[in-house]
Design an enzyme around this catalytic site. Sequence first.
Site, mmCIF file in Angstrom:
data_model
loop_
_atom_site.group_PDB
_atom_site.id
_atom_site.type_symbol
_atom_site.label_atom_id
_atom_site.label_comp_id
_atom_site.label_asym_id
_atom_site.label_seq_id
_atom_site.Cartn_x
_atom_site.Cartn_y
_atom_site.Cartn_z
ATOM 1 C CG HIS A 44 1.903 -8.096 -9.922
ATOM 2 N ND1 HIS A 44 1.195 -7.959 -11.071
ATOM 3 C CD2 HIS A 44 1.355 -6.842 -9.099
ATOM 4 C CE1 HIS A 44 0.446 -7.013 -10.923
ATOM 5 N NE2 HIS A 44 0.371 -6.412 -9.812
ATOM 6 C CG HIS A 68 1.387 -5.630 -4.743
ATOM 7 N ND1 HIS A 68 1.811 -4.351 -5.019
ATOM 8 C CD2 HIS A 68 0.417 -5.986 -5.584
ATOM 9 C CE1 HIS A 68 1.232 -4.398 -6.183
ATOM 10 N NE2 HIS A 68 0.287 -4.962 -6.337
ATOM 11 C CD GLU A 90 -1.739 1.112 -11.151
ATOM 12 O OE1 GLU A 90 -0.591 0.795 -11.383
ATOM 13 O OE2 GLU A 90 -2.273 1.897 -10.695
ATOM 14 C CB VAL A 91 1.200 -4.717 -14.326
ATOM 15 C CG1 VAL A 91 2.201 -5.403 -15.241
ATOM 16 C CG2 VAL A 91 1.911 -3.191 -14.162
ATOM 17 N NE ARG A 119 14.779 -3.740 -2.626
ATOM 18 C CZ ARG A 119 14.876 -4.223 -1.352
ATOM 19 N NH1 ARG A 119 13.610 -4.105 -0.708
ATOM 20 N NH2 ARG A 119 15.596 -5.135 -0.774
ATOM 21 C CG ASP A 120 5.750 -1.430 -6.931
ATOM 22 O OD1 ASP A 120 4.859 -2.071 -6.922
ATOM 23 O OD2 ASP A 120 5.746 -0.024 -7.097
ATOM 24 C CG ASN A 136 -4.456 -5.133 -6.284
ATOM 25 O OD1 ASN A 136 -5.056 -5.204 -5.182
ATOM 26 N ND2 ASN A 136 -3.355 -4.168 -6.288
HETATM 27 P P1 5GP Z 1 -1.141 -3.599 -9.463
HETATM 28 O O1 5GP Z 1 -1.581 -2.475 -9.338
HETATM 29 O O2 5GP Z 1 -1.018 -4.348 -11.093
HETATM 30 O O3 5GP Z 1 -1.614 -4.695 -8.538
HETATM 31 O O4 5GP Z 1 0.514 -3.424 -9.111
HETATM 32 C C1 5GP Z 1 1.433 -2.950 -10.184
HETATM 33 C C2 5GP Z 1 2.623 -2.545 -9.667
HETATM 34 O O5 5GP Z 1 3.749 -2.582 -10.445
HETATM 35 C C3 5GP Z 1 2.512 -1.211 -8.950
HETATM 36 O O6 5GP Z 1 2.553 -1.009 -7.654
HETATM 37 C C4 5GP Z 1 3.333 -0.236 -9.567
HETATM 38 O O7 5GP Z 1 4.135 0.775 -8.944
HETATM 39 C C5 5GP Z 1 4.597 -1.394 -10.340
HETATM 40 N N1 5GP Z 1 5.156 -0.951 -11.439
HETATM 41 C C6 5GP Z 1 4.623 -0.582 -12.602
HETATM 42 N N2 5GP Z 1 5.666 -0.548 -13.220
HETATM 43 C C7 5GP Z 1 6.779 -0.666 -12.795
HETATM 44 C C8 5GP Z 1 8.041 -0.735 -13.344
HETATM 45 O O8 5GP Z 1 8.374 -0.596 -14.584
HETATM 46 N N3 5GP Z 1 8.939 -1.351 -12.441
HETATM 47 C C9 5GP Z 1 8.701 -1.676 -11.306
HETATM 48 N N4 5GP Z 1 9.749 -2.034 -10.498
HETATM 49 N N5 5GP Z 1 7.410 -1.734 -10.721
HETATM 50 C C10 5GP Z 1 6.470 -1.194 -11.670
#
Ligand code: 5GP
Length: 118
Positions: free
Chosen positions: A101, A103, A96-97, A30-31, A88
């Site tokens: 992944h 979603h 961001e990561v 879960r996010d 993304n």
């Molecule tokens: P992006 O913007 O890279 O597509 O999405 C990264 C997602 O990872 C974001 O929705 C953010 O809330 C989630 N996220 C970032 N750090 C963590 C974490 O430490 N644990 C979990 N469960 N989600 C994370």
Amino acid sequence: MVQETIFSKIIAKELPADIVYQDERVTAFRDIDPKAPTHILIIPNKIIPTVNDIEAEDEAVVGYLFSVARKLAKQEGIAENGYRLIINCNQHGGQEVFHLHLHLVGGQPLGPMLSSHG
Ligand code: 5GP
């Protein structure tokens, strides 16, 4: 050499996360900052930083992310009403990561996919 991220530590259980599914190929959790009642991230256990880095040998696991999403959507009770799958990529995509992944977002009407261009 691919860079490890916070998600590698979640896969290895070195960081806590609410893992809803894991096998030898993928992990789903879960996010931490959910944007809807269901917001799950489904990731390959192999580090693939972005969609730009997907190689031919990754096609099976990338497809498998969608199979896991389908099963989790059913498990979450959102399959029939519907949901959104998002990946993304890089800066303009809002990534961001840098560990690929998918979603899985749902549980309420999600509105338009994007705001208008302009
Ligand atoms: P992006 O913007 O890279 O597509 O999405 C990264 C997602 O990872 C974001 O929705 C953010 O809330 C989630 N996220 C970032 N750090 C963590 C974490 O430490 N644990 C979990 N469960 N989600 C994370």
